[in-house]
Design a protein around this motif. Structure first.
Motif, PDB file in Angstrom:
ATOM      1  N   LEU A  72       0.747  -1.129  -0.103  1.00  0.00           N
ATOM      2  CA  LEU A  72      -0.081   0.081   0.049  1.00  0.00           C
ATOM      3  C   LEU A  72       0.741   1.176  -0.034  1.00  0.00           C
ATOM      4  O   LEU A  72       0.161   2.262  -0.679  1.00  0.00           O
ATOM      5  N   GLY A  73       2.080   1.033   0.517  1.00  0.00           N
ATOM      6  CA  GLY A  73       2.974   2.381   0.510  1.00  0.00           C
ATOM      7  C   GLY A  73       2.638   3.558   1.166  1.00  0.00           C
ATOM      8  O   GLY A  73       2.548   4.573   0.952  1.00  0.00           O
ATOM      9  N   TRP A  74       2.021   3.265   2.493  1.00  0.00           N
ATOM     10  CA  TRP A  74       1.340   4.246   3.395  1.00  0.00           C
ATOM     11  C   TRP A  74       2.484   5.450   3.851  1.00  0.00           C
ATOM     12  O   TRP A  74       1.987   6.130   4.602  1.00  0.00           O
ATOM     13  N   ASN A  75       3.530   4.794   4.263  1.00  0.00           N
ATOM     14  CA  ASN A  75       4.556   5.299   4.903  1.00  0.00           C
ATOM     15  C   ASN A  75       5.489   6.176   4.393  1.00  0.00           C
ATOM     16  O   ASN A  75       6.629   6.581   4.867  1.00  0.00           O
ATOM     17  N   GLY A  76       5.219   6.568   3.254  1.00  0.00           N
ATOM     18  CA  GLY A  76       6.285   7.495   2.418  1.00  0.00           C
ATOM     19  C   GLY A  76       6.416   8.688   2.789  1.00  0.00           C
ATOM     20  O   GLY A  76       7.393   9.500   2.335  1.00  0.00           O
ATOM     21  N   TYR A  77       5.531   9.281   3.727  1.00  0.00           N
ATOM     22  CA  TYR A  77       5.344  10.668   3.870  1.00  0.00           C
ATOM     23  C   TYR A  77       6.460  11.065   5.070  1.00  0.00           C
ATOM     24  O   TYR A  77       6.602  12.430   5.077  1.00  0.00           O
TER      25      TYR A  77
ATOM     26  N   LYS B 215      -6.353  -1.779  -4.955  1.00  0.00           N
ATOM     27  CA  LYS B 215      -6.908  -1.040  -6.097  1.00  0.00           C
ATOM     28  C   LYS B 215      -7.605   0.529  -5.534  1.00  0.00           C
ATOM     29  O   LYS B 215      -7.275   1.214  -6.254  1.00  0.00           O
ATOM     30  N   HIS B 216      -8.042   0.550  -4.489  1.00  0.00           N
ATOM     31  CA  HIS B 216      -8.724   1.999  -3.915  1.00  0.00           C
ATOM     32  C   HIS B 216      -7.841   2.785  -2.955  1.00  0.00           C
ATOM     33  O   HIS B 216      -8.157   3.976  -2.997  1.00  0.00           O
ATOM     34  N   CYS B 217      -6.845   2.071  -2.307  1.00  0.00           N
ATOM     35  CA  CYS B 217      -6.550   2.802  -1.020  1.00  0.00           C
ATOM     36  C   CYS B 217      -4.820   3.065  -1.147  1.00  0.00           C
ATOM     37  O   CYS B 217      -4.108   3.191  -0.123  1.00  0.00           O
ATOM     38  N   LYS B 218      -4.311   2.875  -2.445  1.00  0.00           N
ATOM     39  CA  LYS B 218      -2.723   2.820  -2.312  1.00  0.00           C
ATOM     40  C   LYS B 218      -2.289   4.171  -2.239  1.00  0.00           C
ATOM     41  O   LYS B 218      -2.753   5.112  -3.127  1.00  0.00           O
ATOM     42  N   GLY B 219      -1.312   4.145  -1.652  1.00  0.00           N
ATOM     43  CA  GLY B 219      -0.236   5.487  -1.782  1.00  0.00           C
ATOM     44  C   GLY B 219      -0.186   6.208  -0.675  1.00  0.00           C
ATOM     45  O   GLY B 219      -1.182   6.473   0.266  1.00  0.00           O
ATOM     46  N   THR B 220       0.916   7.083  -0.350  1.00  0.00           N
ATOM     47  CA  THR B 220       1.216   7.753   0.809  1.00  0.00           C
ATOM     48  C   THR B 220       0.267   9.015   0.867  1.00  0.00           C
ATOM     49  O   THR B 220      -0.447   9.280   2.079  1.00  0.00           O
ATOM     50  N   GLU B 221      -0.313   9.435  -0.268  1.00  0.00           N
ATOM     51  CA  GLU B 221      -1.163  10.786  -0.134  1.00  0.00           C
ATOM     52  C   GLU B 221      -2.514  10.341   0.268  1.00  0.00           C
ATOM     53  O   GLU B 221      -3.209  11.054   1.101  1.00  0.00           O
ATOM     54  N   TYR B 222      -2.896   9.053  -0.078  1.00  0.00           N
ATOM     55  CA  TYR B 222      -4.292   8.680   0.142  1.00  0.00           C
ATOM     56  C   TYR B 222      -4.199   8.263   1.602  1.00  0.00           C
ATOM     57  O   TYR B 222      -5.325   8.630   2.308  1.00  0.00           O
ATOM     58  N   PHE B 223      -3.218   7.887   2.292  1.00  0.00           N
ATOM     59  CA  PHE B 223      -3.271   7.364   3.448  1.00  0.00           C
ATOM     60  C   PHE B 223      -3.115   8.796   4.416  1.00  0.00           C
ATOM     61  O   PHE B 223      -4.029   9.012   5.379  1.00  0.00           O
ATOM     62  N   VAL B 224      -2.400   9.695   4.080  1.00  0.00           N
ATOM     63  CA  VAL B 224      -2.577  11.115   4.721  1.00  0.00           C
ATOM     64  C   VAL B 224      -4.020  11.703   4.978  1.00  0.00           C
ATOM     65  O   VAL B 224      -4.440  12.050   5.867  1.00  0.00           O
TER      66      VAL B 224
END
Length: 326
Positions: free
Chosen positions: A235-240, A277-286
């Protein structure tokens, strides 16, 4: 053994302490040991000289210093090592002990005689405080047991002393080869995730901050824990943020995902695909996840999964809306 040291080296050590230590609240056990080892190096108290001296001291003490079934010796605190798995030292507490040392107030530190050296097991604040106060002698109780037995004592020490934090127990348990903790470390490192308490957490995708949750999952369902960390990585949620300060591996995220896996039992592959599909990426997580509570995270993600998976959750597809940052 001479206690004298070259003046320029002595001043160098003091300057280093003043410029670094005064700004710190905590010191890791590794940092404290490095500081003490620097002084041992200046004194020449290293290698065979150290092990021979300590071995003779223990041998002499056994003849002359037994108190019942306990062995106590008087030793320079500089001679005592602080193992890396010890808890962090709170500097204010250590300094207070050293500056107002009271033999009637403080219990005798417990020190392990292991491989020719002395290692503090219980009482590292007292040892480091005495070292900082430049005391040349403290009374310690010598333990002659296995390293594993000494670590067990450290983990289970009395509750009315400084409270043991999960990361303190984690580091000691890893050193002692405790199965559940070793499994936790293996799963985390497999997924390039550090554990809070790891000294080296650079170049990792995140830091697991809820050690208690990790230990429970590693013990009861290691496959699930591995899948959860693998999913978070994809998901890559921690890139920020840097690994340590990121929020993607906190207790609320881990617990919300655990509940989601339980609700999707038998269809977890579809669930993971829906999230990717719907929740991937750092921006989405933030924008959509980071500031929610655990319950809100579960509700939010389960709605997305229901939309994608349809039955048995719902028979009607719903349009997925994403919260925009204001």
């Amino acid at each position: 053994m001479s206690k004298g040291k070259p003046l320029f080296l002595y001043k160098k050590i003091l300057i280093k302490e003043d410029t670094i230590m005064c700004k710190r609240v905590y010191l890791t056990a590794k940092e404290a040991e490095m500081e003490m080892q620097e002084v041992r190096n200046v004194e020449g108290f290293t290698d065979k000289l150290e092990t021979d001296y300590i071995s003779r001291m223990i041998k002499d003490a056994k003849r002359n210093s037994m108190i019942g079934d306990k062995l106590q010796i008087v030793v320079d605190p500089m001679y005592i090592h602080i193992p890396e798995w010890q808890r962090r030292l709170k500097l204010a507490r250590a300094y207070a002990i050293g500056n107002t040392y009271n033999k009637y107030k403080w219990d005798v530190p417990k020190v392990l005689f292991y491989k020719g050296r002395l290692w503090v097991i219980d009482g590292q604040h007292r040892i480091y405080g005495a070292f900082k106060a430049k005391m040349d002698s403290v009374v310690v109780e010598i333990m002659e047991c296995s390293l594993e037995e000494a670590i067990d004592l450290f983990i289970n020490q009395s509750q009315d002393r400084a409270k043991m934090q999960p990361m303190d127990i984690y580091k000691a348990a890893i050193a002692g080869g405790k199965g559940d903790y070793v499994k936790l470390q293996e799963i985390c490192h497999k997924n390039n995730v550090a554990v809070k308490g790891d000294d080296d957490n650079e170049n990792t995708v995140g830091t697991l901050t809820s050690i208690s949750d990790g230990v429970k999952l590693s013990k009861t369902n290691p496959e699930l824990f591995d899948s959860m960390l693998a999913l978070l990585g994809k998901l890559g949620w921690n890139g920020y943020a840097d690994s340590y300060n990121g929020k993607a591996y906190t207790a609320k995220i881990i617990r919300a995902l655990k509940a989601l896996y339980a609700y999707c039992e038998g269809r977890t592959d579809e669930m993971e695909a829906a999230l990717l599909k719907h929740c991937k990426g750092t921006e989405y997580f933030v924008e959509n996840i980071m500031d929610k509570t655990q319950a809100q995270i579960f509700d939010y993600l389960s709605e997305i999964v229901r939309y994608e998976m349809e039955s048995p959750f719902t028979a009607t597809k719903k349009k997925v809306t994403r919260k925009k940052a204001i």
